[in-house]
Scaffold this motif. Structure first.
Motif, PDB file in Angstrom:
ATOM      1  N   ALA A 146      25.072  59.489 -40.802  1.00  0.00           N
ATOM      2  CA  ALA A 146      25.542  59.810 -39.838  1.00  0.00           C
ATOM      3  C   ALA A 146      26.980  60.118 -39.316  1.00  0.00           C
ATOM      4  O   ALA A 146      26.939  61.427 -38.345  1.00  0.00           O
ATOM      5  N   GLN A 147      27.845  59.095 -39.688  1.00  0.00           N
ATOM      6  CA  GLN A 147      29.104  59.770 -39.662  1.00  0.00           C
ATOM      7  C   GLN A 147      29.501  60.908 -40.325  1.00  0.00           C
ATOM      8  O   GLN A 147      30.511  61.593 -39.703  1.00  0.00           O
ATOM      9  N   LYS A 162      31.734  66.326 -41.006  1.00  0.00           N
ATOM     10  CA  LYS A 162      31.634  67.785 -41.618  1.00  0.00           C
ATOM     11  C   LYS A 162      31.322  68.824 -40.434  1.00  0.00           C
ATOM     12  O   LYS A 162      31.910  69.372 -41.067  1.00  0.00           O
ATOM     13  N   SER A 163      30.265  68.742 -39.992  1.00  0.00           N
ATOM     14  CA  SER A 163      30.256  69.326 -38.527  1.00  0.00           C
ATOM     15  C   SER A 163      31.708  69.835 -38.142  1.00  0.00           C
ATOM     16  O   SER A 163      31.811  70.981 -37.470  1.00  0.00           O
ATOM     17  N   ALA A 164      32.376  68.424 -37.103  1.00  0.00           N
ATOM     18  CA  ALA A 164      33.878  68.716 -37.037  1.00  0.00           C
ATOM     19  C   ALA A 164      34.313  69.739 -38.127  1.00  0.00           C
ATOM     20  O   ALA A 164      35.397  70.357 -37.829  1.00  0.00           O
ATOM     21  N   GLN A 211      43.550  69.321 -42.769  1.00  0.00           N
ATOM     22  CA  GLN A 211      43.933  68.114 -43.773  1.00  0.00           C
ATOM     23  C   GLN A 211      43.357  67.076 -44.092  1.00  0.00           C
ATOM     24  O   GLN A 211      42.516  65.972 -43.926  1.00  0.00           O
ATOM     25  N   ALA A 212      43.649  66.989 -42.625  1.00  0.00           N
ATOM     26  CA  ALA A 212      43.552  65.296 -41.966  1.00  0.00           C
ATOM     27  C   ALA A 212      41.810  65.048 -41.775  1.00  0.00           C
ATOM     28  O   ALA A 212      41.553  63.803 -41.878  1.00  0.00           O
ATOM     29  N   LYS A 213      40.847  65.927 -41.584  1.00  0.00           N
ATOM     30  CA  LYS A 213      39.564  66.079 -41.267  1.00  0.00           C
ATOM     31  C   LYS A 213      39.197  65.511 -42.436  1.00  0.00           C
ATOM     32  O   LYS A 213      37.575  65.089 -43.161  1.00  0.00           O
ATOM     33  N   ALA A 214      39.145  66.352 -43.818  1.00  0.00           N
ATOM     34  CA  ALA A 214      38.947  66.510 -44.819  1.00  0.00           C
ATOM     35  C   ALA A 214      39.421  65.089 -45.852  1.00  0.00           C
ATOM     36  O   ALA A 214      38.063  64.379 -46.207  1.00  0.00           O
TER      37      ALA A 214
END
Length: 353
Positions: free
Chosen positions: A85-86, A91-93, A189-192
């Motif tokens: 779920a995390q 990935k949605s964000a 990039q931080a989210k990746a």
């Protein structure tokens, strides 16, 4: 009278003699033993077979206590679902950011371009107003025009310069907006990187879950091959250590017949020679076999050999493996006669005892 007796013994002897190229022998069918043991220590919860039962490959023979293993699986399933779920949320964000960031940069770039264009026009207007103010002032000093015209020119210059300052402020704001929009790439990039870390956690959770499922599967003790249960070593409720034997199974697909060939004939026996086995249980069905082992040491013939004179001779153990065991009709313990063909082209003949 003597001639008749001699003929009788000759006939009986000839009946027991096979054609040249064939060797007969006998013994009991045996098989490769497989000891079935658990991989981990646990308590036997259920036993499903007994001595003499025929089993197939993959059949569950016993069940060990699975209460703790099931609880562990449920716990790790919850952890894996939470980790998944995390990952999905991250990935949605990321998908949203991936669309928003370029749009924000495009909008900020367009705003900056317009602000710079407006600032350039305001600067040109201010320069024009400054020149007009200077020209008016010179005309006033020469008394060509009255002083009121100079005041009006100065007021116009002040207004235009105020517009120029406002335009420059708009450029600075648009430039800051573009810089903030470009920071979106850093957030992307931080989210990746966050997604990669969460996926690593998910992989660890899934690996732990697979291991727990493997442990749970190992609690079902299965037959490694088809066979017959010769011995059951344990009873229900007993606690076993890892590797403790529970069953002794004979593989019905790897049966063989141990026979003994006299030393006078052993030189004719070679590896991979064809043979046929005959049993009283299936008298009309010969079973194909192959010579796979020939002992290099002589021994006295075992007592199971048919005739007394043969028991006193030195013999060599020869192992004949069945090529096939159709429908698993043959089982360990059956007595069997064998004919080994050492010369090609000789017609097969049943044993003559």
């Amino acid at each position: 009278m003597l001639a008749g007796m001699a003929y009788f013994f000759y006939a009986q002897s000839s009946k027991r003699t096979l054609p040249d190229g064939l060797i007969q022998a006998n013994g009991r069918i045996e098989g490769d033993h497989v000891i079935v043991s658990p991989k981990i220590a646990n308590r036997i919860a259920d036993l499903r077979v007994r001595e003499g039962d025929t089993v197939v490959a993959g059949q569950i023979l016993a069940m060990l206590d699975d209460s703790q293993a099931n609880a562990r699986v449920k716990q790790l399933e919850s952890a894996a679902n939470a980790a998944r779920a995390q990952v999905d949320a991250a990935k949605s964000a990321y998908a949203v950011l991936k669309k928003e960031v370029p749009n924000a940069i495009d909008i900020a770039g367009a705003n900056l371009s317009r602000a710079r264009h407006s600032a350039a026009k305001a600067q040109a207007s201010a320069q024009q107003a400054a020149r007009e103010s200077e020209r008016v002032r010179m005309l006033v000093e020469r008394h060509f025009i009255d002083a009121q015209r100079a005041e009006q020119a100065d007021l116009a210059l002040t207004a235009v310069r105020s517009d120029e300052h406002s335009a420059q402020d708009a450029v600075r704001q648009a430039d800051k907006q573009l810089a903030d929009a470009r920071l979106g790439w850093d957030r992307l990039q931080a989210k990746a990187a966050e997604i990669a870390a969460l996926e690593a956690q998910l992989a660890q959770a899934q690996a732990a879950l697979e291991e727990a499922h493997s442990v749970l599967d190992d609690l079902a003790i299965k037959a490694p091959s088809a066979g017959v249960v010769l011995t059951r070593f344990r009873d229900k409720g007993e606690v076993l250590g890892a590797g403790s034997p529970i069953f002794d199974i004979v593989d019905l697909d790897k049966l063989y017949l141990n026979v003994y060939v006299p030393e006078t004939l052993i030189g004719k026996v070679r590896l991979n020679l064809p043979a046929r086995l005959y049993t009283d249980t299936f008298p009309d069905t010969p079973f194909a076999a192959t010579v796979k082992t020939i002992s290099s040491r002589a021994e006295f013939t075992p007592k199971e050999v048919q005739t007394q004179d043969e028991r006193t001779k030195l013999t060599y153990a020869v192992r004949l493996y069945l090529d096939k065991n159709p429908d698993h009709r043959l089982t360990p313990g059956l007595p069997a006669d064998a004919v080994i063909r050492w010369k090609e082209g000789v017609e097969w003949t049943r044993p003559r005892w």
